[in-house]
Design a protein around this motif. Sequence first.
Motif, PDB file in Angstrom:
ATOM      1  N   SER A 107       0.814  -1.222   0.000  1.00 28.37           N
ATOM      2  CA  SER A 107       0.000   0.000   0.000  1.00 28.37           C
ATOM      3  C   SER A 107       0.843   1.266   0.000  1.00 28.37           C
ATOM      4  O   SER A 107       0.409   2.313  -0.462  1.00 28.37           O
ATOM      5  CB  SER A 107      -0.895   0.014   1.240  1.00 28.37           C
ATOM      6  OG  SER A 107      -0.078   0.034   2.417  1.00 28.37           O
ATOM      7  N   GLY A 108       2.045   1.167   0.558  1.00 33.10           N
ATOM      8  CA  GLY A 108       2.863   2.366   0.745  1.00 33.10           C
ATOM      9  C   GLY A 108       2.340   3.261   1.855  1.00 33.10           C
ATOM     10  O   GLY A 108       2.797   4.392   2.029  1.00 33.10           O
ATOM     11  N   GLU A 109       1.377   2.749   2.630  1.00 35.40           N
ATOM     12  CA  GLU A 109       0.750   3.577   3.671  1.00 35.40           C
ATOM     13  C   GLU A 109       0.848   2.974   5.065  1.00 35.40           C
ATOM     14  O   GLU A 109       0.312   3.538   6.010  1.00 35.40           O
ATOM     15  CB  GLU A 109      -0.737   3.806   3.358  1.00 35.40           C
ATOM     16  CG  GLU A 109      -1.023   4.514   2.033  1.00 35.40           C
ATOM     17  CD  GLU A 109      -0.515   5.956   1.992  1.00 35.40           C
ATOM     18  OE1 GLU A 109      -0.153   6.505   3.062  1.00 35.40           O
ATOM     19  OE2 GLU A 109      -0.470   6.520   0.878  1.00 35.40           O
ATOM     20  N   THR A 110       1.464   1.824   5.215  1.00 32.00           N
ATOM     21  CA  THR A 110       1.496   1.171   6.531  1.00 32.00           C
ATOM     22  C   THR A 110       2.219   2.055   7.546  1.00 32.00           C
ATOM     23  O   THR A 110       3.379   2.441   7.348  1.00 32.00           O
ATOM     24  CB  THR A 110       2.162  -0.216   6.393  1.00 32.00           C
ATOM     25  OG1 THR A 110       1.376  -0.976   5.480  1.00 32.00           O
ATOM     26  CG2 THR A 110       2.248  -0.941   7.721  1.00 32.00           C
ATOM     27  N   VAL A 134       1.584   3.671  -6.534  1.00 31.27           N
ATOM     28  CA  VAL A 134       2.393   4.800  -7.006  1.00 31.27           C
ATOM     29  C   VAL A 134       1.969   6.097  -6.302  1.00 31.27           C
ATOM     30  O   VAL A 134       0.778   6.359  -6.145  1.00 31.27           O
ATOM     31  CB  VAL A 134       2.241   4.938  -8.545  1.00 31.27           C
ATOM     32  CG1 VAL A 134       2.972   6.164  -9.072  1.00 31.27           C
ATOM     33  CG2 VAL A 134       2.752   3.683  -9.235  1.00 31.27           C
ATOM     34  N   GLY A 135       2.945   6.830  -5.840  1.00 26.18           N
ATOM     35  CA  GLY A 135       2.668   8.123  -5.218  1.00 26.18           C
ATOM     36  C   GLY A 135       2.178   8.037  -3.784  1.00 26.18           C
ATOM     37  O   GLY A 135       1.767   9.039  -3.194  1.00 26.18           O
ATOM     38  N   SER A 136       2.209   6.853  -3.175  1.00 22.76           N
ATOM     39  CA  SER A 136       1.757   6.702  -1.788  1.00 22.76           C
ATOM     40  C   SER A 136       2.805   7.281  -0.832  1.00 22.76           C
ATOM     41  O   SER A 136       3.860   7.760  -1.259  1.00 22.76           O
ATOM     42  CB  SER A 136       1.471   5.222  -1.495  1.00 22.76           C
ATOM     43  OG  SER A 136       2.601   4.431  -1.829  1.00 22.76           O
ATOM     44  N   SER A 137       2.530   7.233   0.464  1.00 22.74           N
ATOM     45  CA  SER A 137       3.370   7.954   1.434  1.00 22.74           C
ATOM     46  C   SER A 137       4.801   7.428   1.529  1.00 22.74           C
ATOM     47  O   SER A 137       5.738   8.211   1.638  1.00 22.74           O
ATOM     48  CB  SER A 137       2.732   7.878   2.824  1.00 22.74           C
ATOM     49  OG  SER A 137       1.447   8.425   2.766  1.00 22.74           O
ATOM     50  N   SER A 362      -5.218  -1.560   4.209  1.00 18.04           N
ATOM     51  CA  SER A 362      -3.966  -0.930   4.646  1.00 18.04           C
ATOM     52  C   SER A 362      -4.089  -0.483   6.095  1.00 18.04           C
ATOM     53  O   SER A 362      -5.139   0.025   6.521  1.00 18.04           O
ATOM     54  CB  SER A 362      -3.513   0.192   3.712  1.00 18.04           C
ATOM     55  OG  SER A 362      -4.509   1.129   3.555  1.00 18.04           O
ATOM     56  N   VAL A 363      -3.033  -0.756   6.830  1.00 25.08           N
ATOM     57  CA  VAL A 363      -3.061  -0.541   8.270  1.00 25.08           C
ATOM     58  C   VAL A 363      -2.366   0.790   8.564  1.00 25.08           C
ATOM     59  O   VAL A 363      -1.157   0.865   8.726  1.00 25.08           O
ATOM     60  CB  VAL A 363      -2.393  -1.722   9.015  1.00 25.08           C
ATOM     61  CG1 VAL A 363      -2.492  -1.536  10.528  1.00 25.08           C
ATOM     62  CG2 VAL A 363      -3.058  -3.044   8.617  1.00 25.08           C
ATOM     63  N   THR A 364      -3.182   1.834   8.599  1.00 25.81           N
ATOM     64  CA  THR A 364      -2.617   3.180   8.741  1.00 25.81           C
ATOM     65  C   THR A 364      -2.614   3.646  10.201  1.00 25.81           C
ATOM     66  O   THR A 364      -2.372   4.801  10.489  1.00 25.81           O
ATOM     67  CB  THR A 364      -3.403   4.189   7.880  1.00 25.81           C
ATOM     68  OG1 THR A 364      -4.783   4.040   8.178  1.00 25.81           O
ATOM     69  CG2 THR A 364      -3.201   3.892   6.397  1.00 25.81           C
ATOM     70  N   VAL A 365      -2.941   2.722  11.110  1.00 21.04           N
ATOM     71  CA  VAL A 365      -2.783   3.025  12.533  1.00 21.04           C
ATOM     72  C   VAL A 365      -1.675   2.142  13.076  1.00 21.04           C
ATOM     73  O   VAL A 365      -1.436   1.056  12.553  1.00 21.04           O
ATOM     74  CB  VAL A 365      -4.071   2.761  13.336  1.00 21.04           C
ATOM     75  CG1 VAL A 365      -5.148   3.754  12.933  1.00 21.04           C
ATOM     76  CG2 VAL A 365      -4.572   1.338  13.122  1.00 21.04           C
ATOM     77  N   GLU A 366      -1.008   2.582  14.114  1.00 25.70           N
ATOM     78  CA  GLU A 366       0.095   1.753  14.615  1.00 25.70           C
ATOM     79  C   GLU A 366      -0.382   0.752  15.650  1.00 25.70           C
ATOM     80  O   GLU A 366      -1.470   0.841  16.154  1.00 25.70           O
ATOM     81  CB  GLU A 366       1.190   2.631  15.205  1.00 25.70           C
ATOM     82  CG  GLU A 366       0.747   3.481  16.353  1.00 25.70           C
ATOM     83  CD  GLU A 366       1.953   4.104  17.023  1.00 25.70           C
ATOM     84  OE1 GLU A 366       2.269   3.680  18.130  1.00 25.70           O
ATOM     85  OE2 GLU A 366       2.560   4.984  16.399  1.00 25.70           O
TER      86      GLU A 366
END
Length: 366
Positions: A107-110, A134-137, A362-366
């Motif tokens: 995802s490029g967002e984990t 593409v272009g993710s964080s 995508s797991v965008t929380v820790e």
Amino acid sequence: DKNGYEHYMLKEIHEQPTSIGDTFRGRISIDKTKIFLGGIIDVMPKLTQAKRIIIVACGTSWHAGTVGEYLFEEYARIPVEVEYASEFRYRNPIINQDDVVIAISQSGETADTLAAIKMAKEKGATIIGICNVVGSSIPRETHAGVYTHAGIEIGVASTKAFTSQVTVLTMMAFMIGRKRGNLYDDLYKKLIHELTLVPEKLEIILKSENYIKGIAEMYKDATNALYLGRGCLFPVALEGALKLKEISYIHAEGYPAAEMKHGPIALIDENMPVFVIATKDKSYEKIVSNIQEVKARSGRVIAIVTEGDETIKNMADHVIEVPDSHESIAPLLTVVPLQIISYHIAVMRGCNVDQPRNLAKSVTVE
Ligand code: M6R
């Protein structure tokens, strides 16, 4: 659009001959003698001279990283550490300017992976991303990177992103090995050629889906499963186990095959399916004896073998054949039957395959 498939996961499993081809196309010369990874050209001197490579990732991407560890050490001859991003970032790790950190993320967002590279960057390491979106964080935080080009992955259980990550890592290992003078012309060309054969070999494996589904039917009511492999197939065992747990909710564990006798062997009885990845490579004789150990305790062995393997066929309860290949390529071939088994077991158990309970893409929380 599921393109006629019942679930996105099944569609994505079947896309792998194409998605792997998309990952290496344009990066391998037409005459199959060179690998060119444009996105990391600027950091190649850093990479080839790195004292150490640290791979950070979570979940399936961590498994791809662990395949990468075996291949990098074998061919590039650079020490590698593979870290769970969450553990790495919180333990005040020792990082210096000669280290190269590779972040792997579909995802490029984990959140944990992103935070880990921010920290390593502050400490002066060179950061490379291997991402799909593409272009993710994550790609925006790195010094250089290689996109996996697997195409959008919708199923929460990662399949084609994993094989594309492994494809990129395989190309990197070969290319760095070549640049460092560890691989002679002939072997380098042979390895590249072997990689380009993966799509057609996967087409053959995918044709045996109905046979694999038949095996899935026999084990769909299992409550536990073990997955064993050695060398770069050990992380494939971990990945097979994760696929089964996350979509079918069957408890499964992956182990290096030789570790079995240090504990998990106590679990083996006639109700325990044991998936063994046992293709022909330098540890073949060892894995054959691991299969004997399982059979001696009445475990049920489902072995992934090289086509034509009669020895294991005579010992195991079921074999799933994959075409012969160089051992460095085996992770890309052997993971696919495990994905198919998990998929069919989950469907037979009535589980929501594309959106398993409690999980997010995508797991965008820790
Ligand atoms: O997007 P990422 O590759 O960073 O995601 C990492 C994990 O969350 C992911 O691989 C997860 O383990 C998948 N559900 C596995 O199928």
